[in-house]
Design an enzyme around this catalytic site. Structure first.
Site, PDB file in Angstrom:
ATOM      1  N   PRO A 124      -1.660  -9.488  -9.250  1.00 20.32           N
ATOM      2  CA  PRO A 124      -0.960  -9.069 -10.470  1.00 20.32           C
ATOM      3  C   PRO A 124      -1.285  -7.652 -10.933  1.00 20.32           C
ATOM      4  O   PRO A 124      -0.396  -6.940 -11.399  1.00 20.32           O
ATOM      5  CB  PRO A 124      -1.446 -10.088 -11.518  1.00 20.32           C
ATOM      6  CG  PRO A 124      -2.040 -11.213 -10.762  1.00 20.32           C
ATOM      7  CD  PRO A 124      -2.442 -10.711  -9.411  1.00 20.32           C
ATOM      8  N   GLY A 138       8.079  -3.417  -4.051  1.00 21.76           N
ATOM      9  CA  GLY A 138       7.996  -1.961  -4.235  1.00 21.76           C
ATOM     10  C   GLY A 138       9.324  -1.268  -4.461  1.00 21.76           C
ATOM     11  O   GLY A 138       9.383  -0.254  -5.161  1.00 21.76           O
ATOM     12  N   GLU A 139      10.399  -1.786  -3.875  1.00 21.87           N
ATOM     13  CA  GLU A 139      11.708  -1.141  -4.058  1.00 21.87           C
ATOM     14  C   GLU A 139      12.379  -1.630  -5.338  1.00 21.87           C
ATOM     15  O   GLU A 139      12.903  -0.847  -6.118  1.00 21.87           O
ATOM     16  CB  GLU A 139      12.654  -1.433  -2.875  1.00 21.87           C
ATOM     17  CG  GLU A 139      12.034  -1.432  -1.501  1.00 21.87           C
ATOM     18  CD  GLU A 139      11.404  -0.129  -1.080  1.00 21.87           C
ATOM     19  OE1 GLU A 139      11.933   0.939  -1.416  1.00 21.87           O
ATOM     20  OE2 GLU A 139      10.345  -0.196  -0.412  1.00 21.87           O
TER      21      GLU A 139
HETATM   22 MO1  MOS Z   1       9.899   2.969   1.585  1.00 20.86          MO
HETATM   23  S1  MOS Z   1      11.658   3.920   1.428  1.00 20.86           S
HETATM   24  O1  MOS Z   1      10.175   1.426   1.631  1.00 20.86           O
HETATM   25  O2  MOS Z   1       8.608   3.590   2.175  1.00 20.86           O
END
Ligand code: MOS
Length: 730
Positions: free
Chosen positions: A624, A696-697
């Protein structure tokens, strides 16, 4: 098997490598001090298109300490083997120093090698290049050339829009962006006979290994890539750029290890970037906002020698329910370096267009933007016909609206003021594909009760070292302290690129698989060992906690790994864990809803983000504290895309004008207000055995349109171009 107690997973732990990083002991690529290394500096072309007619190296070579100047005039021919395992776009990749052609401004045309960095820098400035320059084409708007378009269609979008009660047509544009990771691209290359070792900045040691093997015509086993720490990536290290070849070539030519670190300026043209996009939208809906059709006409820049494509069209055909969709995606070849993936690749640009368009529709018909999205929520994935594995977007909207205080919003634009400032709020949806590729991890439990896990992945910042240690600790039943996770070496088991938000799901599942197997090996050893207190116990009823195996409901009955292995004269237990995705009958995506409040100076047009909330459905959250950090970072990046970031090209000569961090604006501390992230609970076991969809995206996608929509709400001005500048609001 009894599920293992989860002590580390889900706990807000700090980074296991945090101390190394803050004390400067984490070794990034250029930090590797390799004995005898000399320095290389690249000479870049100052034209964008044409030929090199001559290279005068006399002044450079006359400097004491200069070992060699290498260019197409004296470089050996390299193999540049085609290799289907490479993740380069279709086309013919740039072949450094193989001919006299110049394909973009800043292309490497020579490299100077010297014993000292300063000597190499000075010598590079003395190399004189003669050119036969042609006028370059670098402006997408001014070009009508396109590569073979990608298309998608269902139903009859044109017909449906023609007969729709509400029709809208908009054109959006997003600027070229550069990643600007803190760590520059850097390589130390050393040859030992025919074997090449590279200490390199990369998000994929396996990819760099394969690329260099194919460039030099070597078997992949002859190339080793080491990359234990990566100082930010955002996609720039998913592909291997020519600088790595230059370093390896220079090392071979001078017969010594070579260190090559790109300058900040070179990072604007020697590696890829997020391409410029033009995104045309037409939509049709009924009066209540039920979409009937959308068309998406997309144009993006690419180079003349490679056709870079990314998943720009996906969101437009699956995010909202509608029977009719038509899409085209044209790449425009220009005299530029090849673009590449940058955070939320494709989806972030698509989301600016689609989420702005939805906001325009909401305003047009007087429906709340969240309610509009709810009305168009599909039951299944209409692009594939597959059911969603998990899709908790409605929960994202509900939680986000509540926590953000959406109900306090006056829907009328330009209705809220705070002194000189116009205040507005906006929201947008984000979606990102769950990427699933095979991954492996080697797990070794030693007789001293410690474990070592190795996998050839990387950690560009999300905290791979920490999250994988958490997964391994719980699956093995060890404390965090007794688990070591290593990554970043091509000799370690293979993984997909550390990109596309897939590391936690794929590598994490491999780590979990390997650790589960080793734990079961130990349990089997115990229940079959007459000397063990666990002899004869049902293996399914045994758990391991803090290195001690015991009956789940009777903690007294058990023994430690150490005792068990010692008595059985085993030095260790070992296995190769793997994640092997099968065919799936589900549509798998991560989702988010981002909410932003902005203040716009009524007379100056300055935009300030006041607060932001991101709500994510990313599946299970392993770590987290790190997830929170990822989400905040994604929002900061989104503020940059929305308001500041813009790579500016002088189209007369193809030169990038703002190739430095003073002129390429990124958010600084004062630009970052109160940011908050919320994760919707829940695992997705279709996406990965570990239950993770990826984070992350999707924390970044949707941020820019949320800000743009808030700017419209504040001012009544719809800006359809990123970044949103003061000029656009005056
Ligand atoms: Mo990235 S564009 O998933 O490093």
């Amino acid at each position: 098997m009894s599920p293992q107690p989860q002590a580390a997973v889900g706990a807000p732990l700090s980074r296991v490598d945090g101390r190394l990083k803050v004390t400067g002991r984490a070794t990034y690529a250029a930090d590797h001090d390799i004995k005898g290394a000399v320095h290389a500096v690249v000479v870049d072309s100052t034209i964008a298109r044409g030929r090199v007619t001559g290279i005068d190296t006399r002044a450079a070579l006359a400097l004491p300490g200069v070992l060699k100047v290498i260019s197409h005039l004296n470089a050996p021919r390299l193999a540049y083997r085609d290799d289907p395992n490479l993740n380069n776009p279709p086309g013919r990749r740039l072949r450094v120093f193989q001919d006299d052609k110049v394909l973009f401004h800043g292309q490497p045309v020579a490299v100077v090698v010297a014993t000292a960095l300063e000597t190499a820098q000075h010598a590079a400035s003395l190399v004189k290049i003669g050119y036969d320059a042609q006028s370059p084409s670098t402006d997408m708007s001014g070009s009508d050339r396109t590569n073979e378009p990608a298309t998608y269609a269902r139903g009859d979008a044109d017909g449906a829009i023609g007969s729709a009660a509400v029709r809208l047509e908009m054109a959006y544009r997003t600027a070229r962006n550069h990643h600007n990771a803190m760590e520059p691209q850097a390589t130390v290359a050393r040859w030992d006979g025919d074997r090449l070792t590279l200490w390199d900045k990369t998000q994929w040691v396996l990819g760099t290994q394969n690329e260099l093997a194919s460039v030099f015509g070597l078997p992949p086993e002859s190339v080793r890539v080491i990359s234990p720490f990566v100082g930010g990536g955002f996609g720039t290290g998913v592909r291997t750029w020519p600088n790595v070849t230059v370093a390896a070539l220079a090392a071979r030519e001078v017969g010594r290890p070579v260190k090559l670190v790109l300058t900040r300026k070179q990072l604007y043209f020697a590696v890829g970037y997020r391409p410029v996009y033009e995104y045309g939208v037409r939509l049709g809906s009924d009066r209540r906002g039920r979409l009937t059709a959308m068309t998406h006409d997309v144009r993006a820049e690419t180079s003349t020698y490679e056709d870079f494509t990314e998943a720009i069209l996906v969101a437009g055909r699956m995010l909202y329910s509608m029977p009719h969709v038509s899409q085209t995606y044209r790449r425009v070849p220009l005299d530029v370096n090849t673009p590449t993936w940058m955070r939320g690749p494709g989806y972030a640009n698509a989301s600016f267009a689609i989420e702005s368009a939805l906001d325009e529709l909401a305003h047009e018909i007087g429906v709340d933007p969240i309610e509009l999205r709810r009305r168009n929520e599909p039951d299944d994935d209409e692009s594939s016909g597959l059911p969603f594995s998990t899709r908790r977007l409605r929960d994202c909207y509900t939680t986000g609206a509540r926590e953000f205080g959406w109900h306090r919003r006056n829907p009328k634009p330009r209705s809220t003021r705070d002194g000189d400032w116009l205040i507005g709020t906006g929201m947008a949806t984000g979606v990102y594909d769950v990427l699933r590729s095979p991954a492996q991890a080697r797990v070794r439990l030693d007789a001293d009760g410690t474990a070592l896990i190795e996998s050839g992945t990387s950690d560009m910042g999300p905290g791979t070292y920490t999250s994988m240690t958490q997964v391994a600790a719980d699956a093995l039943g060890l404390t965090m302290r007794n688990v070591t996770f290593r990554l970043g070496d091509s000799r370690m088991p293979p993984t997909p690129p550390h990109g596309g938000s897939q590391t936690m799901g794929t590598v994490g599942s491999a780590v979990q698989d390997g650790c589960d197997t080793v734990r079961r090996q130990a349990i089997r050893l115990a229940v079959e060992d007459r000397e063990s207190p666990l002899y004869g116990v049902d293996p399914d009823g045994i758990v391991v906690r803090a290195g001690r195996l015991h009956v789940k409901d009777n903690p007294v009955r058990g023994e430690t790994y150490q005792r068990l292995l010692a008595r059985n004269e085993r030095t260790h237990l070992e296995t190769l864990g793997s994640f092997q995705p099968g065919e799936s009958r589900f549509s798998m995506y991560a989702y988010s809803a981002t909410f932003a409040e902005v203040a716009v100076d009524a007379s100056l047009g300055l935009v300030r983000v006041r607060r932001m909330l991101g709500v994510c459905d990313a599946g299970r959250i392993i770590s987290p504290k790190l997830a929170d950090s990822q989400a905040l970072g994604g929002m900061v990046g989104g503020i940059g895309t929305a308001l500041l970031e813009h790579t500016v090209t002088d189209h007369r000569d193809g030169r990038i004008v703002n190739a430095n961090l003073a002129d390429y604006l990124v958010p600084v501390n004062a630009d970052i207000p109160d940011l908050r992230a919320i994760f919707i609970d829940g695992e997705d076991l279709e996406a990965a055995p570990i239950g993770v969809k990826g984070l992350g995206e999707v924390v970044h996608i949707g941020v820019a349109p949320a800000i743009a929509n808030a700017v419209f709400h504040a001012t009544g001005r719809r800006v359809r171009e990123l970044p949103i500048t003061a000029e656009a609001l005056l």
